[in-house]
Design a protein around this motif. Sequence first.
Motif, short mmCIF file in Angstrom:
data_model
loop_
_atom_site.label_atom_id
_atom_site.label_comp_id
_atom_site.label_asym_id
_atom_site.label_seq_id
_atom_site.Cartn_x
_atom_site.Cartn_y
_atom_site.Cartn_z
N LEU A 94 4.48 -14.71 -41.78
CA LEU A 94 4.09 -15.60 -40.69
C LEU A 94 3.66 -16.96 -41.24
N THR A 95 4.25 -18.02 -40.70
CA THR A 95 3.91 -19.37 -41.12
C THR A 95 2.57 -19.77 -40.50
N PRO A 96 1.99 -20.90 -40.92
CA PRO A 96 0.74 -21.35 -40.30
C PRO A 96 0.90 -21.62 -38.79
N GLU A 97 2.13 -21.83 -38.34
CA GLU A 97 2.36 -22.00 -36.90
C GLU A 97 2.70 -20.67 -36.24
N TYR A 98 2.68 -19.61 -37.02
CA TYR A 98 2.98 -18.26 -36.53
C TYR A 98 4.40 -18.11 -36.02
N ASP A 99 5.30 -18.88 -36.65
CA ASP A 99 6.71 -18.52 -36.60
C ASP A 99 6.87 -17.48 -37.72
N SER A 100 8.01 -16.86 -37.78
CA SER A 100 8.19 -15.79 -38.76
C SER A 100 9.36 -16.10 -39.68
N ALA A 101 9.21 -15.70 -40.94
CA ALA A 101 10.28 -15.90 -41.91
C ALA A 101 11.55 -15.24 -41.42
N GLY A 102 12.67 -15.93 -41.60
CA GLY A 102 13.95 -15.36 -41.21
C GLY A 102 14.87 -15.27 -42.40
#
Lengths: 154, 293
Positions: B252-260
């Motif tokens: 999870l990135t600091p923006e709470y997107d997720s690694a793809g």
Amino acid sequence: MRYLLPAALILALGAGFAQSQGGSDKPAPVKARQGIMQNYAFSIGTLGGMAKGEVEYDAQAAQAAADRLVALSSLPQTGYWPEGTSSDDLEGVKALPAIWENMDDFTSGFDTLNEAAMAMADVASDGQQAVAGQMQPLGKSCGACHEDYQMSDD
Amino acid sequence: MRLFGLALAALAAAGALAGWWITAPRPVDAAGLTGDADRGAALFTLAGCASCHIAPDADETDPPVLSGGQAFETEFGTLYAPNISPGPEGTGGWSTNDVVAALASGVGRGGYHIYPALPYTSYENAELQDLSDIAAHLETLPVSDTPSRPNELSFPFNIRRTLGVWKRLYAGRGWVLTDPASPEIERGRYLAEALVHCGQCHTPRTALGGMDRSAWLQGAPNPSGKGKIPGIAPNQLDWSDTDVAAYLKTGLTPEYDSAGGKMAAVVRNLSTLPDGDIDAIVAYLREIPDAEQ
């Protein structure tokens, strides 16, 4: 005249809102599913902030965020993913065409997310450590789908 | 005149011999090492072997079936990950030493050059004992009967012997970060530069396809075609240490997107590491040279 000013204001606000969305031209299902994704991020962000120790642990807020994730991941996916709405078809869309080649596998990913969300909801009120301990399975359930179905955008 | 012809022929023969010598495969020798399959399981996961060697579109099972077949498009043609399962179509009959030679020197059993899609320019920095343990673990995995798919490379890259020259340019280069300032950074270097082979995707490549070590981990075009693999040099990665560690553990990135993409698989593998090792990787990343702005 009395009504003209508020009406103009509403129009202007509406236009501004549409612009800030960056794509008033996106089809409604795309806007809807992207809104849900933003809600995932918002809720996971609440939990993640506490897990990292950036935000003070708040049992009520944590439980609400986890419950919201359970609710969001329970939504039927039917209708959100019409043909012609992949990253190949539209600007500002990261949904890879692979979704439409493997729709069953893709939608089963939301069941996995739902299970991880429920596991988080079970412990969200139990303290900061409990929340931190569930971040990894929760994050993995996101990654499981993004690995195959979301365009990397870096 | 006849003498001249003879001299020329002798010279050509000498040149050919020199070329043959220069391009000869030179496997490391790990003979005498015994692999520990249990210890190798965790190392096998960290090295990410299954991510590339499971069948295309297959999900990684436990234990993984390493039937191969995933395609790697390069400027030189298409490489297909081979079957490396421990059966007749794969690495059945390979000794521990054979597998270690492949991982550390890019030399296959019987003495042929392996294409550097196998990241031996990273694994070569790993401890031979660790590689032996990986080899021992490999032997415990299920057998797949799927034949390996031949590579589709253009001339002259289809001649494996040319890799002898390539290796002289790009293999055996040692560590990028030459003097780690603490044991933690050294541990992070071991993980990032050797086993986890971060540089293979995050470092740009030269015209000949070697890692451009002068731009270490500074980002590269995505081989899948779309997008870019991000640069993660200190001045390119403005996330806090906590954020980087959380990303490596959860995706999870600091923006709470997720690694793809492939990074999701990397995160899945890294999530098996203890926190101390994750922190070591973060500490290492803060020590590598900045990218030129």
